[in-house]
Design an enzyme around this catalytic site. Structure first.
Site, PDB file in Angstrom:
ATOM      1  N   ARG A  27       0.814  -1.226   0.000  1.00 44.54           N
ATOM      2  CA  ARG A  27       0.000   0.000   0.000  1.00 44.54           C
ATOM      3  C   ARG A  27       0.847   1.276   0.000  1.00 44.54           C
ATOM      4  O   ARG A  27       0.379   2.322   0.430  1.00 44.54           O
ATOM      5  CB  ARG A  27      -0.982   0.014   1.180  1.00 44.54           C
ATOM      6  N   LYS A  30       2.343  11.079 -11.908  1.00 43.27           N
ATOM      7  CA  LYS A  30       1.422  10.201 -12.641  1.00 43.27           C
ATOM      8  C   LYS A  30       2.130   8.882 -12.891  1.00 43.27           C
ATOM      9  O   LYS A  30       3.198   8.844 -13.510  1.00 43.27           O
ATOM     10  CB  LYS A  30       1.022  10.828 -13.974  1.00 43.27           C
ATOM     11  N   LYS A  53       6.488  22.155 -15.869  1.00 43.81           N
ATOM     12  CA  LYS A  53       5.717  21.021 -15.359  1.00 43.81           C
ATOM     13  C   LYS A  53       5.501  21.165 -13.851  1.00 43.81           C
ATOM     14  O   LYS A  53       4.397  20.923 -13.338  1.00 43.81           O
ATOM     15  CB  LYS A  53       6.444  19.713 -15.667  1.00 43.81           C
ATOM     16  N   ARG A  89      -3.945  21.001 -15.132  1.00 44.38           N
ATOM     17  CA  ARG A  89      -2.952  19.980 -15.481  1.00 44.38           C
ATOM     18  C   ARG A  89      -3.281  19.263 -16.779  1.00 44.38           C
ATOM     19  O   ARG A  89      -2.387  18.772 -17.472  1.00 44.38           O
ATOM     20  CB  ARG A  89      -2.818  18.962 -14.332  1.00 44.38           C
ATOM     21  N   ASN A 136      -1.584  17.739 -21.678  1.00 47.68           N
ATOM     22  CA  ASN A 136      -1.891  16.659 -22.609  1.00 47.68           C
ATOM     23  C   ASN A 136      -2.215  17.153 -24.018  1.00 47.68           C
ATOM     24  O   ASN A 136      -2.851  16.434 -24.783  1.00 47.68           O
ATOM     25  CB  ASN A 136      -3.052  15.813 -22.072  1.00 47.68           C
ATOM     26  N   HIS A 139      -2.156  14.712 -26.858  1.00 47.75           N
ATOM     27  CA  HIS A 139      -2.075  13.357 -26.311  1.00 47.75           C
ATOM     28  C   HIS A 139      -3.323  12.522 -26.590  1.00 47.75           C
ATOM     29  O   HIS A 139      -3.235  11.297 -26.667  1.00 47.75           O
ATOM     30  CB  HIS A 139      -1.802  13.402 -24.803  1.00 47.75           C
ATOM     31  N   HIS A 150      -2.579   9.227 -28.129  1.00 50.57           N
ATOM     32  CA  HIS A 150      -2.885   7.926 -27.522  1.00 50.57           C
ATOM     33  C   HIS A 150      -3.643   7.032 -28.498  1.00 50.57           C
ATOM     34  O   HIS A 150      -3.441   5.819 -28.540  1.00 50.57           O
ATOM     35  CB  HIS A 150      -3.712   8.108 -26.239  1.00 50.57           C
ATOM     36  N   HIS A 156       6.135   7.374 -27.954  1.00 49.75           N
ATOM     37  CA  HIS A 156       5.110   8.265 -27.394  1.00 49.75           C
ATOM     38  C   HIS A 156       5.216   9.681 -27.977  1.00 49.75           C
ATOM     39  O   HIS A 156       4.216  10.264 -28.414  1.00 49.75           O
ATOM     40  CB  HIS A 156       5.256   8.290 -25.874  1.00 49.75           C
TER      41      HIS A 156
END
Lengths: 450, 450
Positions: free
Chosen positions: B207, B229, B313, B327, B331, B334, B338, B351
């Site tokens: 955990r 992330k 960032k 935030r 992206n 992206h 993606h 990527h």
């Protein structure tokens, strides 16, 4: 009538009740437990947990709110007409605080769930046993008068042996195939395995979505659904992969216990006994008098045991969410118990059965260390017998099996295994790595044939 | 000499520097970006991001600390003798704040890593490509003069297609077999895939245990290692399973770029270009002048691009850690990207290559909406060409492939796909679901043959 009463409870009830004590009966627990930093004279690796007279500020950290119209509770006179209004125990975690609703017929009160659903999509995670019994009612409670909400469900196989990554992936598969987004809510409907898996899935899906716990076993209602521990097992140990992730609410409909097998009922009572042993002697004494009622499923006795267990758990979690010390005491008997569960194969012994045997071993070791007197050993043995729980590990367990599983316990720190042991009068415990290793060896040998 | 300089940097450097500005050169960014709540007159689903004059309080939220002896940075005169002391960019997240160390030769400064190791056990997660190059040096940096620390390692196959649950389980297997406990530290040594997987493993093992990022690609150094992330892919979409989980520190040794393939270098520059487009026009203009130097691996140019990217960032993450709005602007490109990565199969396109093509598509759509003028379209095209990055998706991609993957994007909310689009002068963007659907269709049709 009862429904409209429930509807009048808003999510901000807690603060309203706190600011207007004259509107309701607010009970403060009369005793509290605090974790003390080791004094210069105490052993360095031990956290002593001592009873203290509660101050108003610490009492305020956990408030059990009993409405005048609360559900049947042994020590309350209740109005039968309003018996369906829930008892609420608040878990105080700042902006992640949440209520535990406890009562009879709560699945028939749609507002209790609907107030915690923020988006339009819900995924109910349940299993092959509980799904057929309650999925329809939960779906109805989520959607009645609320046509914008759509409910998906995933039904997992039942049992601890399925608390693994392969089964967890089925939850992600369903969520992704259903195109759920970040505003969805996962609902755990079932026992501890379902709650732990659904909670971890909610923690990890899209890096975190809302979730709600609807526990349907005593074990889940008194322990695993409260406090945000989620996770899955690894072949080498229990709950080794997971997250601390708090639900939006916990809804405990005590009626769901009507369908619970006897063995599951007893398993849950092991955790109830645990609360008495580690921090609530008065509750333990109540259990000694009322265990026959609990075993006979007396609704009032069960409701009281659940409420008082949740109060104990909520208080500990509020003080130590991430288990830096105090919270570990909730694991009395669990280190021995996890070894049993892993050793015999997940699911052969129920979690509470293994914990019961583990508590007997922890108590035995505490006695060998000279930390408790023999009356406690006897009383623990007697109450577990009364609950038809095991008081020794299965014969298959060897000293080596215990040691190899205990070596990967989460409470190991830098190679030192810390244990929860009883110390002092009933209701007192320590979480410590500072104990005579011989006592641990003697206990293991006493309970194992080889 | 340089080593002792580094050793003198304590973890509390940040607060010391803040309280003693005369001791060093503390630079405040001269501009800042703020997310405004929609006014009653703005479109309801749009978050406009506008340039504002920075106030001293908001400037304080992210401080880029440049020591007098900082690593080579284009706009700084540096002391060659002390060039190995790191530049530090602080990510300000309250009690989860952490430093990003940037500089040449940092892997030879053991104290930088050792100050962030709290227990005795470390697990380095790396891959078959990076492990042979740097695992020995990292192990040495972790253990030199520190014999109490023991280092395990797990070497994963290299590539985005292995960013899955099966590969993640290898990390858990190794950690559990090695009997690591809660006081251990995971170290991610590699590119974005390793960082994302190791970070998620650290978030979920027992955990949550400590972790450190040592990114070795431009992509990871300017983007993925910063901000917490973490996660893995699902066959139906990228990064759908994961956690927000912050590291103890990020250590960027710019020397590791010497072994980076050209294609990987260019891929990382796509994210550098992104920062310019969404919030830092001055940086974009600098890139237009310096792209040949970046492509030629000029150390000073790369160090500056990395530092300025990390500053951007860090500022965004500090203002919106959990991506409630601002935030998401990181992206840009992206969502289209993606879809390309998923459509062609993970790992076939890097990527950054997919993001580059995705940015061109987002810019095209912004122009169709009338939100930017054609000079921006041209400049984006030109700079990506200069970086040898694609400016269109692969021919295999169809409109339907884009739409099906975009439907499970994490930025979908209650069925509405929100996109990051440019709006206004260079350096301005919006994160919005309020756009003409025809523009999206027109863009997809313009870039797909079917």
């Amino acid at each position: 009538m009862a429904l409209s009463t429930a509807n009048s409870l808003s999510p901000s009830l807690s603060s309203k009740l706190k600011s207007k004590p004259s509107d309701c009966s607010v009970r403060f627990r009369s005793t509290n437990w605090i974790a003390l930093r080791p004094s210069p004279f105490s052993s360095p690796s031990s956290t002593e947990l001592r009873r203290s007279t509660v101050s108003s500020s610490s009492a305020n950290r956990v408030i059990s709110m009993i409405r005048a119209s609360a559900a049947p509770v042994i020590d309350q006179s209740v109005s039968e007409a309003n018996s369906r209004a829930p008892t609420i125990v608040e878990v105080d975690l700042g902006d992640r605080s949440y209520p535990i609703y406890i009562g009879s017929g709560l699945l028939d009160q749609p507002d209790l769930l609907q107030r915690h659903i923020h988006g339009k999509r819900v995924l109910v995670v349940t299993n092959e046993t509980v799904g057929p019994l309650y999925l329809g009612r939960v779906t109805d409670a989520l959607t009645r008068g609320n046509p914008n909400v759509s409910v998906e469900s995933v039904i997992l196989p039942d049992g601890e042996k399925y608390k693994d990554m392969d089964t967890l992936m089925k939850v992600f598969d369903k969520a992704i195939e259903s195109r759920l987004d970040r505003r969805c809510t996962f609902v755990a409907l079932g026992g501890g395995v379902i709650g732990d898996m659904c909670g971890f899935a909610a923690a990890a899906f899209l890096r975190g979505v809302n979730f709600i716990q609807i526990p349907t076993t005593v074990m889940a209602q008194v322990d695993s659904s409260v406090g945000g521990k989620t996770g899955i097992n690894h072949p080498l140990g229990k709950n080794l992969i997971g997250a601390f992730y708090q639900p939006q609410c916990v809804l405990i409909d005590t009626d769901t216990l009507n369908t619970l097998p006897d063995r599951e009922l007893a398993s849950g009572l092991a955790e109830v006994v645990k609360y008495g042993l580690i921090r609530d002697a008065e509750f333990f004494e109540w259990q000694e008098k009322n265990m026959p009622k609990l075993m006979a499923r007396d609704p009032s006795a069960l409701a009281y045991a659940i409420k008082r267990s949740c109060e104990n758990k909520a208080e500990v979690v509020s003080l130590d969410e991430k288990e830096s010390g105090l919270r570990a005491t909730l694991n009395l008997g669990h280190t021995f118990g996890h070894a049993i569960e892993t050793g015999v194969g997940y699911g052969r012994w129920l979690h509470g059965e293994a914990v019961a045997a583990g508590m007997v071993m922890a108590v035995d070791m505490s006695y060998r260390l000279g930390w408790i007197d023999d009356s406690i050993v006897r009383r623990v043995h007697d109450i577990l017998k009364e609950a038809k729980l095991p008081t020794a590990p299965p014969e298959i367990m060897t000293v080596e099996m215990f040691k190899s599983v205990m070596a990967v316990d989460k409470k190991v720190a830098d190679g030192l295994l810390r244990l929860i042991l009883l110390k002092g009068p009933l209701g007192n415990c320590v979480f410590t790595g500072d104990y005579d290793r011989n006592a641990l060896d003697d206990t293991l040998r006493a309970f194992c044939k080889s």
